[in-house]
Design an enzyme around this catalytic site. Structure first.
Site, mmCIF file in Angstrom:
data_model
loop_
_atom_site.group_PDB
_atom_site.id
_atom_site.type_symbol
_atom_site.label_atom_id
_atom_site.label_comp_id
_atom_site.label_asym_id
_atom_site.label_seq_id
_atom_site.Cartn_x
_atom_site.Cartn_y
_atom_site.Cartn_z
ATOM 1 N N ASP A 30 -9.096 3.276 0.891
ATOM 2 C CA ASP A 30 -8.498 4.003 0.776
ATOM 3 C C ASP A 30 -9.689 5.932 0.348
ATOM 4 O O ASP A 30 -10.529 5.290 0.214
ATOM 5 C CB ASP A 30 -8.407 3.192 -1.114
ATOM 6 C CG ASP A 30 -7.198 3.990 -1.751
ATOM 7 O OD1 ASP A 30 -6.435 3.078 -2.144
ATOM 8 O OD2 ASP A 30 -7.716 4.997 -2.257
ATOM 9 N N LEU A 277 19.203 -11.480 -15.382
ATOM 10 C CA LEU A 277 20.586 -10.858 -15.637
ATOM 11 C C LEU A 277 20.112 -10.920 -17.335
ATOM 12 O O LEU A 277 20.984 -11.055 -17.846
ATOM 13 C CB LEU A 277 21.611 -12.064 -15.963
ATOM 14 C CG LEU A 277 22.899 -12.475 -15.058
ATOM 15 C CD1 LEU A 277 23.931 -13.683 -14.460
ATOM 16 C CD2 LEU A 277 23.292 -11.342 -14.648
ATOM 17 N N ALA A 279 19.430 -8.713 -20.748
ATOM 18 C CA ALA A 279 19.912 -7.658 -21.056
ATOM 19 C C ALA A 279 18.386 -7.308 -21.838
ATOM 20 O O ALA A 279 18.110 -8.463 -22.679
ATOM 21 C CB ALA A 279 21.453 -7.566 -21.869
ATOM 22 N N CYS A 287 9.249 1.124 -9.182
ATOM 23 C CA CYS A 287 10.158 0.500 -6.923
ATOM 24 C C CYS A 287 10.964 0.958 -8.250
ATOM 25 O O CYS A 287 12.080 1.923 -7.068
ATOM 26 C CB CYS A 287 9.693 -0.838 -7.163
ATOM 27 S SG CYS A 287 8.315 -0.785 -6.126
HETATM 28 N N1 LIG Z 1 4.156 -2.124 -6.555
HETATM 29 C C1 LIG Z 1 4.768 -2.630 -6.394
HETATM 30 O O1 LIG Z 1 5.393 -3.984 -7.226
HETATM 31 C C2 LIG Z 1 5.786 -2.461 -4.641
HETATM 32 C C3 LIG Z 1 6.327 -3.882 -5.070
HETATM 33 C C4 LIG Z 1 6.726 -3.627 -3.468
HETATM 34 C C5 LIG Z 1 6.292 -2.998 -2.927
HETATM 35 N N2 LIG Z 1 6.291 -1.496 -3.229
HETATM 36 C C6 LIG Z 1 5.733 -0.370 -2.762
HETATM 37 O O2 LIG Z 1 4.029 -0.532 -1.670
HETATM 38 C C7 LIG Z 1 3.659 0.960 -1.817
HETATM 39 C C8 LIG Z 1 2.886 0.920 -2.110
HETATM 40 O O3 LIG Z 1 2.804 1.136 -3.938
HETATM 41 P P1 LIG Z 1 1.619 0.560 -4.689
HETATM 42 O O4 LIG Z 1 2.408 0.161 -6.066
HETATM 43 O O5 LIG Z 1 0.606 0.114 -4.350
HETATM 44 O O6 LIG Z 1 0.602 2.179 -4.988
HETATM 45 P P2 LIG Z 1 -0.397 2.540 -5.978
HETATM 46 O O7 LIG Z 1 -0.204 3.517 -5.938
HETATM 47 O O8 LIG Z 1 -0.594 1.360 -6.699
HETATM 48 O O9 LIG Z 1 -1.099 2.092 -4.420
HETATM 49 C C9 LIG Z 1 -1.503 3.364 -3.614
HETATM 50 C C10 LIG Z 1 -2.753 3.652 -2.735
HETATM 51 O O10 LIG Z 1 -2.575 4.332 -1.961
HETATM 52 C C11 LIG Z 1 -4.127 5.706 -1.809
HETATM 53 N N3 LIG Z 1 -3.631 6.262 -0.966
HETATM 54 C C12 LIG Z 1 -2.780 7.684 -1.024
HETATM 55 N N4 LIG Z 1 -3.330 7.843 -0.064
HETATM 56 C C13 LIG Z 1 -4.216 7.077 1.357
HETATM 57 C C14 LIG Z 1 -4.506 7.509 2.458
HETATM 58 N N5 LIG Z 1 -3.966 8.261 3.475
HETATM 59 N N6 LIG Z 1 -5.628 7.027 3.052
HETATM 60 C C15 LIG Z 1 -5.492 5.759 1.802
HETATM 61 N N7 LIG Z 1 -5.216 5.478 0.977
HETATM 62 C C16 LIG Z 1 -4.384 6.252 0.418
HETATM 63 C C17 LIG Z 1 -3.945 5.534 -2.918
HETATM 64 O O11 LIG Z 1 -5.423 6.135 -3.743
HETATM 65 C C18 LIG Z 1 -4.143 4.310 -4.125
HETATM 66 O O12 LIG Z 1 -4.655 3.639 -4.247
HETATM 67 C C19 LIG Z 1 4.772 1.813 -2.182
HETATM 68 O O13 LIG Z 1 5.766 2.793 -1.488
HETATM 69 C C20 LIG Z 1 5.804 0.965 -3.107
HETATM 70 O O14 LIG Z 1 6.930 1.362 -4.053
HETATM 71 C C21 LIG Z 1 5.712 -1.665 -4.225
#
Ligand SMILES: NC(=O)c1ccc[n+]([C@@H]2O[C@H](COP(=O)([O-])OP(=O)(O)OC[C@H]3O[C@@H](n4cnc5c(N)ncnc54)[C@H](O)[C@@H]3O)[C@@H](O)[C@H]2O)c1
Length: 485
Positions: A30, A277, A279, A287
């Site tokens: 990260d 479902l 409410a 998301c």
């Molecule tokens: N949170 C959920 O429940 C969930 C479920 C399914 C899919 N997603 C998808 O997964 C993806 C990640 O979601 P999340 O909730 O884990 O996000 P998040 O914001 O919790 O984590 C993202 C991480 O990526 C790091 N980051 C950003 N740019 C970077 C880089 N260039 N190199 C290294 N690290 C970098 C950030 O510092 C952060 O820690 C999103 O696209 C989201 O839509 C999320």
């Protein structure tokens, strides 16, 4: 296998922990040095049940390390996951800057020593698989163009379906794994990576037992574009389903029907299904809103107006205001009143506050001149840190939050709120008004406890007890007590 996961958020950390638990050797990367420092010290930067225990097990099995340095990790990896955030821009379009930067860095870190698979786990608009490939190539060209011809890699889309709060079970025992790729060798690498999950050949973690009768997980292989579309279609369907339940609940409330009974009644139809479902005061989280907006944006790029998706967003926006209307109907004036919000997280078992209804409700109440007290079992430190401008009073317990309040609003259905002593709660309040934004309580029980109760689409008229609403001999109350979410 050697695996790198880029992004240690809710998705990346859980993915890395699960893959290492299965025996793969994992590096989690990260750019946020603070997060990486915490993970290196064994501290959790997010709240996710059993993650700490799983990470300890993962370290002992495949091995897992945390670093801000992508280069060495990518160089030794067979598979590199991108799990960075893709938040919405003001226009609704997904902000791909983190994805772009991660893809270029992968290119810069690659060499010709082995075939690697770059897997996109972030939720990205259709077409991003091609974009990732282009950006990885650009990263190679910018840093070591002489190696371009020697470097072999494939790109795959592997959308993530985990739910915060049950993310580990969702990752180890998923309903399906979706892999989108254009070449066989890319798919074969990922089949090998996921074989322990597909065949369920691993010892279940003590805290996250395998569901009964689970023997195999379906693996769906598609084109890159279909895999990207599957993720959006799944999330928008779920958001529409909850929006539908809310719309029906609002009509139920007007005609004197009970939304919980109605949802139980339709949920037994196998074509409809009983889950999602419930409410309430609307969905939130990182998301649903972002993914609907992103899909709307994509549709517009192709000249298509997705009316159903627009409606789902509008219904959800309006649903959050219902709480305010209910408070105004009962208290008339909100200026100077004290409102207790029970729960802040967008759903139970997470500290995630992204697009949480609680924040919008608190802001609106403050604008209207009310004072806001709150209690959440987990999300208060995150709320304080992320919203320093929000002038709300954080309390040590639900009882402390409701004490002397003019009304209480149940915002997040944490388990501990199920067991609250409603009579004690009512007796501590200035005015025993309860707006149950998640339909957690039984309306009659709440009234017996002394509350003026209002749920979402709930009827509070006295009902006849015996012989009412039986299905296959089971009383309707037994059926509706089964969770429909
Ligand atoms: N949170 C959920 O429940 C969930 C479920 C399914 C899919 N997603 C998808 O997964 C993806 C990640 O979601 P999340 O909730 O884990 O996000 P998040 O914001 O919790 O984590 C993202 C991480 O990526 C790091 N980051 C950003 N740019 C970077 C880089 N260039 N190199 C290294 N690290 C970098 C950030 O510092 C952060 O820690 C999103 O696209 C989201 O839509 C999320």
């Amino acid at each position: 296998m050697q695996v790198t996961v880029i992004g240690t958020g809710y998705v990346g950390t859980v993915t890395g922990a699960c893959l290492a638990y299965l025996g793969h050797q994992v590096s989690c990367i990260d750019t946020d040095a603070d997060k990486i420092g915490k993970l290196q010290r064994g501290e959790m930067p997010i709240y996710e049940p059993h993650l700490e225990e799983l990470l300890a097990e993962a370290a002992a099995r495949g091995g897992i390390e945390f670093s801000t340095d992508l280069g060495p990790a990518a160089a030794r990896s067979d598979v590199i996951f991108i799990a960075v955030g893709t938040p919405p821009r003001a226009s609704g379009e997904a902000n791909l800057s983190y994805l772009e930067s991660a893809a270029r860095s992968i290119g810069a870190a690659m060499d010709g020593e082995r075939f690697r698979v770059v897997v996109n786990k972030s939720t990205v608009p259709v077409g991003c698989g091609n974009l990732v490939e282009t950006l990885v190539r650009e990263g190679i060209r910018e840093t070591h163009p002489q190696d371009e011809k020697r470097i072999r890699f494939g790109v795959a889309s592997n959308p993530e379906f985990l739910r915060e709060g049950s993310a580990i079970a969702d990752s180890l025992y998923p309903d399906r794994i979706v892999l989108g790729a254009e070449e066989t060798c890319t798919l074969e690498t990922l089949r090998e990576l996921y074989a322990p999950i597909v065949e369920q050949r691993f010892e279940a973690p003590a805290d996250v037992p395998r569901p009964a009768a689970m023997t195999r997980v379906p693996l769906v292989t598609t084109t890159l574009t279909s895999a990207e579309m599957i993720k959006y279609a799944a999330n928008t369907f779920l958001a529409v389903k909850i929006g539908f339940a809310n719309e029906i609940a609002n009509i139920c409330e007007r005609v004197g029907a009970d939304a919980k009974e109605v949802m139980a009644g339709i949920g037994l139809d196998a074509r409809i299904g009983s889950r999602f479902l419930g409410a309430g005061l609307g969905w939130g989280g990182s998301c649903f809103g972002k993914d609907i907006q992103s899909l709307l944006y994509t549709a517009e790029e192709y000249g298509y107006q997705a009316r159903l998706l627009e409606a789902a967003l509008a219904v959800n926006r309006a649903q959050r205001q219902i709480v305010i209307q209910k408070l105004q109907e009962r208290l008339f004036i909100l200026k100077g009143r004290t409102i207790a919000l029970l729960g802040l997280a967008f759903k139970p078992d997470t500290d995630d506050l992204r697009d949480a209804p609680s924040l919008q409700i608190a802001e609106r109440l403050l604008q209207l001149g009310a004072r806001v007290k709150t209690y959440d079992p987990i999300a208060m430190p995150a709320c304080r840190a992320q919203n320093p401008e929000l002038k709300i009073q954080y309390c040590e317990s639900a009882m402390a939050a409701v004490t002397d309040a003019d009304a209480a609003v149940l915002v997040t259905e944490w388990n501990e709120f199920r067991d609250l002593n409603l009579a004690e709660m009512a007796s501590r309040m200035q005015q025993p008004i309860l707006v149950d934004g998640r339909n957690l309580y039984d309306p009659e029980e709440a009234q017996r406890a002394g509350f003026t109760y209002s749920g979402i689409g709930r009827s509070v008229r006295p009902r006849p007890g015996v012989g009412r609403g039986r299905t296959n001999g089971a009383p309707m109350s037994a059926i509706i007590n089964n969770p429909v979410k």
